[in-house]
Design a protein around this motif. Structure first.
Motif: not given
Length: 78
Positions: A20-25
């Protein structure tokens, strides 16, 4: 809002992120930061776009990616 990222993130830093702390993965991710590209507003909060070597496990060779990191997930700089 765009601009320079806060100085608490520097090239060479290793950060481990929850999905939830990075986009996108999906799933946890570790990144060795190579370059801090920009600070942007996404979903009404500050994020930092970075480029670096991303790994999902210590045995993973990794790949260079650009990702958006939630600023509040960054470790505090001492």
């Amino acid at each position: 809002m765009t601009g320079n990222p806060r100085p608490r993130l520097r090239p060479g830093d290793v950060i481990t992120l929850k999905d939830q702390d990075y986009k996108f993965g999906v799933g946890p991710l570790s990144i060795i930061v190579e370059q801090i590209l920009e600070r942007v507003m996404l979903d009404a909060e500050p994020w930092v776009r970075v480029r670096g070597l991303c790994r999902r496990a210590s045995t993973d060779a990794g790949a260079v990616r650009e990702i958006y990191v939630r600023e509040r997930a960054l470790p505090a700089r001492r």
